[in-house]
Design a protein around this motif. Sequence first.
Motif, PDB file in Angstrom:
ATOM      1  N   PHE A   1       0.820  -1.211   0.000  1.00  0.00           N
ATOM      2  CA  PHE A   1       0.000   0.000   0.000  1.00  0.00           C
ATOM      3  C   PHE A   1       0.855   1.263   0.000  1.00  0.00           C
ATOM      4  CE2 PHE A   1      -2.071   3.416   2.368  1.00  0.00           C
ATOM      5  CZ  PHE A   1      -3.259   3.565   1.677  1.00  0.00           C
ATOM      6  N   ASP A   2       1.882   1.293   0.823  1.00  0.00           N
ATOM      7  CA  ASP A   2       2.712   2.496   0.945  1.00  0.00           C
ATOM      8  C   ASP A   2       3.522   2.777  -0.319  1.00  0.00           C
ATOM      9  OD1 ASP A   2       1.851   3.132   3.489  1.00  0.00           O
ATOM     10  OD2 ASP A   2       3.455   2.018   4.486  1.00  0.00           O
ATOM     11  N   ALA A   3       3.681   1.770  -1.173  1.00  0.00           N
ATOM     12  CA  ALA A   3       4.413   1.974  -2.420  1.00  0.00           C
ATOM     13  C   ALA A   3       3.561   2.661  -3.481  1.00  0.00           C
ATOM     14  CB  ALA A   3       4.933   0.635  -2.959  1.00  0.00           C
ATOM     15  N   LEU A   4       2.252   2.706  -3.271  1.00  0.00           N
ATOM     16  CA  LEU A   4       1.351   3.334  -4.230  1.00  0.00           C
ATOM     17  C   LEU A   4       1.514   4.854  -4.223  1.00  0.00           C
ATOM     18  CD1 LEU A   4      -1.903   1.320  -3.468  1.00  0.00           C
ATOM     19  CD2 LEU A   4      -0.708   1.331  -5.668  1.00  0.00           C
ATOM     20  N   TYR A   5       1.386   5.461  -5.400  1.00  0.00           N
ATOM     21  CA  TYR A   5       1.264   6.917  -5.454  1.00  0.00           C
ATOM     22  C   TYR A   5      -0.011   7.310  -4.701  1.00  0.00           C
ATOM     23  CZ  TYR A   5       4.785   7.042  -9.191  1.00  0.00           C
ATOM     24  OH  TYR A   5       5.940   6.919  -9.919  1.00  0.00           O
TER      25      TYR A   5
ATOM     26  N   ALA B   1      -3.371   0.413 -12.317  1.00  0.00           N
ATOM     27  CA  ALA B   1      -2.884   0.888 -13.616  1.00  0.00           C
ATOM     28  C   ALA B   1      -3.417   2.280 -13.895  1.00  0.00           C
ATOM     29  CB  ALA B   1      -3.318  -0.064 -14.733  1.00  0.00           C
ATOM     30  N   PHE B   2      -2.515   3.205 -14.185  1.00  0.00           N
ATOM     31  CA  PHE B   2      -2.917   4.506 -14.703  1.00  0.00           C
ATOM     32  C   PHE B   2      -3.109   4.369 -16.210  1.00  0.00           C
ATOM     33  CE2 PHE B   2      -0.388   6.414 -11.042  1.00  0.00           C
ATOM     34  CZ  PHE B   2      -1.512   6.782 -10.340  1.00  0.00           C
TER      35      PHE B   2
ATOM     36  N   LYS C   1       7.023   5.249 -22.941  1.00  0.00           N
ATOM     37  CA  LYS C   1       5.666   5.102 -23.462  1.00  0.00           C
ATOM     38  C   LYS C   1       4.622   5.053 -22.355  1.00  0.00           C
ATOM     39  CE  LYS C   1       7.596   2.554 -27.361  1.00  0.00           C
ATOM     40  NZ  LYS C   1       7.699   1.251 -28.049  1.00  0.00           N
ATOM     41  N   VAL C   2       5.060   5.215 -21.108  1.00  0.00           N
ATOM     42  CA  VAL C   2       4.145   5.196 -19.972  1.00  0.00           C
ATOM     43  C   VAL C   2       4.437   6.389 -19.071  1.00  0.00           C
ATOM     44  CG1 VAL C   2       3.856   2.681 -20.013  1.00  0.00           C
ATOM     45  CG2 VAL C   2       5.692   3.693 -18.627  1.00  0.00           C
ATOM     46  N   ILE C   3       3.536   6.638 -18.136  1.00  0.00           N
ATOM     47  CA  ILE C   3       3.678   7.728 -17.177  1.00  0.00           C
ATOM     48  C   ILE C   3       4.384   7.205 -15.934  1.00  0.00           C
ATOM     49  CG2 ILE C   3       2.445   9.366 -15.708  1.00  0.00           C
ATOM     50  CD1 ILE C   3       2.191  10.003 -18.638  1.00  0.00           C
TER      51      ILE C   3
ATOM     52  N   VAL D   1       3.388  11.622 -12.904  1.00  0.00           N
ATOM     53  CA  VAL D   1       2.145  11.268 -12.223  1.00  0.00           C
ATOM     54  C   VAL D   1       1.531  12.494 -11.556  1.00  0.00           C
ATOM     55  CG1 VAL D   1       1.139   9.867 -10.371  1.00  0.00           C
ATOM     56  CG2 VAL D   1       2.851   8.869 -11.910  1.00  0.00           C
ATOM     57  N   ASP D   2       2.374  13.381 -11.046  1.00  0.00           N
ATOM     58  CA  ASP D   2       1.881  14.581 -10.372  1.00  0.00           C
ATOM     59  C   ASP D   2       1.131  15.506 -11.322  1.00  0.00           C
ATOM     60  OD1 ASP D   2       2.992  13.729  -7.986  1.00  0.00           O
ATOM     61  OD2 ASP D   2       4.876  14.797  -8.317  1.00  0.00           O
ATOM     62  N   SER D   3       1.370  15.377 -12.613  1.00  0.00           N
ATOM     63  CA  SER D   3       0.711  16.252 -13.580  1.00  0.00           C
ATOM     64  C   SER D   3      -0.648  15.721 -14.016  1.00  0.00           C
ATOM     65  CB  SER D   3       1.604  16.446 -14.819  1.00  0.00           C
ATOM     66  OG  SER D   3       1.699  15.241 -15.573  1.00  0.00           O
ATOM     67  N   LEU D   4      -0.985  14.481 -13.634  1.00  0.00           N
ATOM     68  CA  LEU D   4      -2.292  13.935 -13.986  1.00  0.00           C
ATOM     69  C   LEU D   4      -3.383  14.701 -13.236  1.00  0.00           C
ATOM     70  CD1 LEU D   4      -1.536  10.097 -13.887  1.00  0.00           C
ATOM     71  CD2 LEU D   4      -1.710  11.577 -15.913  1.00  0.00           C
ATOM     72  N   VAL D   5      -4.475  14.984 -13.894  1.00  0.00           N
ATOM     73  CA  VAL D   5      -5.542  15.796 -13.320  1.00  0.00           C
ATOM     74  C   VAL D   5      -6.670  14.894 -12.829  1.00  0.00           C
ATOM     75  CG1 VAL D   5      -7.179  17.670 -13.716  1.00  0.00           C
ATOM     76  CG2 VAL D   5      -4.958  17.674 -14.892  1.00  0.00           C
ATOM     77  N   ASP D   6      -6.958  14.983 -11.544  1.00  0.00           N
ATOM     78  CA  ASP D   6      -8.042  14.227 -10.926  1.00  0.00           C
ATOM     79  C   ASP D   6      -9.258  15.141 -10.786  1.00  0.00           C
ATOM     80  OD1 ASP D   6      -9.312  12.101  -9.760  1.00  0.00           O
ATOM     81  OD2 ASP D   6      -8.310  12.277  -7.820  1.00  0.00           O
ATOM     82  N   PHE D   7     -10.418  14.541 -10.559  1.00  0.00           N
ATOM     83  CA  PHE D   7     -11.651  15.312 -10.477  1.00  0.00           C
ATOM     84  C   PHE D   7     -12.381  15.027  -9.161  1.00  0.00           C
ATOM     85  CE2 PHE D   7     -11.291  14.066 -15.103  1.00  0.00           C
ATOM     86  CZ  PHE D   7     -10.677  15.245 -15.493  1.00  0.00           C
ATOM     87  N   ASP D   8     -13.368  15.851  -8.871  1.00  0.00           N
ATOM     88  CA  ASP D   8     -14.218  15.666  -7.703  1.00  0.00           C
ATOM     89  C   ASP D   8     -15.302  14.646  -8.077  1.00  0.00           C
ATOM     90  OD1 ASP D   8     -16.013  15.782  -5.625  1.00  0.00           O
ATOM     91  OD2 ASP D   8     -15.961  17.962  -5.432  1.00  0.00           O
TER      92      ASP D   8
END
Length: 346
Positions: free
Chosen positions: A117-121, A132-133, A311-313, A318-325
Motif C-alpha cells: 500500500f505504501d508503495a502506491l502513489y 494501472a494509470f 511510453k508510460v507515465i 504522475v503529479d501532472s495527472l488531473v483528478d476530479f471531484d
Amino acid sequence: MTLNRRQFTGLGLAALAAPASIIRPAFAQPKPGDELVVGIWGGAQEKIVKEFIEPKLVEKYGCKISYVLGGTTDRRARAYAERGRPSFDVLYLNIYESRQAVADGVTQAPTGAVERFDALYPLAQKGGYGVAFNPCTVVYDGTAAQTPVTSWKDMWNPEWKGRIAWPNGLGAEGISALMMTAKSFGYGIDEFDKVLAKVAELKPFAGIQSSQAQLYDMIDQNVADLSVEFASFTQKYKETRNSDCMIAEPEEGMAVTMNVACITEGTRNQKLAEEWINLHLSEEVMVAYAREVYYSPTVKDVTMPDDVKDKVITGGQVDSLVDFDWDYINAHRAEWQAKFDRVLAG
C-alpha cells in the motif's frame, strides 16, 4: 492534481481512504480448497493476472481462483445487488466507480493490510488499490495538424472544425474531455451548462465515438482526425496501425483514469484478497501491464525497462495527472447525461 467544485483544488486523501496504519481485524488463514472469486476485464488483463498472480497464490495456499470476466457494468450491478454478502472477493472497477463503491459500502477503503500500500502513489490510494494509470488526452492525425496540439484549447482551432469525433456520454473519455474543457477555460465543476455550451461550439462533429475501435476506424477511414482517448490504447494503435497518430501532452495535463482493485465488504477470503492485490502491485506485474497494453505503473518503486519507459507515465509525470471531484460528478451523473444527450449528441 485534483479538481474540486469551484477552485479545482485537491481532494483530501483521508476522505476517501483509510490511513495505512488502520488494519482490519484478524481473519482466518487461507486453507487448501478456498476459492477466490475475481471480477476483472478479459483480454490482456485476464492473461496477465492468470500468468503472474494466480500461480503464486495457488502454489502458496492450494486455493482455487475463479473469474467473472467482461465489462464493469454487469459486474458492478451484481456487486451492488450482493452488497454485504458478495460472491466476489476482488472486484476491478474504474476510477469513479471505485470511489462510489466505497461510499456505498460495496467495497472496502484501502488500508496498509496490503503490504505494498505504501508503495502506491497517493492518487492510487483512493477508492481501492490503483493497479494501472491509463490517462486520457487529445489524440489526433498528425498529417491533418497545422501545428502540434499542446493544449486542450487547441481543439477549438479552426483546422479541426468538422473533424472531431467527440467521445460519447459520461464514460471515462467523455467525462475527461468535459472536465478538461472546464479546467482549460476556467469553469467550475458546477458550471456544467457553460461547459456544454463551450463544447457545442465545436459542432458539427464528424461523429460521436463510443469506443476505441470505433474511433480508430474513423481515423483510418478519414472520417475524423481528432478525439479524446486513452493514451495507452492509442499508443498500441499508433505502433500497429497508424504511425501518423499523435498523442498530445497538453500543458494543462492529462486526465487521470485508473483501474482499481477493490476488496468487497463481507468477503470470506480477506487475506487471499489482500495477497492477490499485493501480487498485482509487484514490479513484475506492473512491467507486464506496461509491455502488453502500455498501462502506467501505480507504484513508486518500479523500474520500467528501456523498451517501455518512454511510453508510460512514471515518476514526476504522475503529479501532472488531473483528478476530479468524483463525489460531485457521481451525484450529478444522471442529470448531466440528459443534458449531454440534448446539447451535444442530439
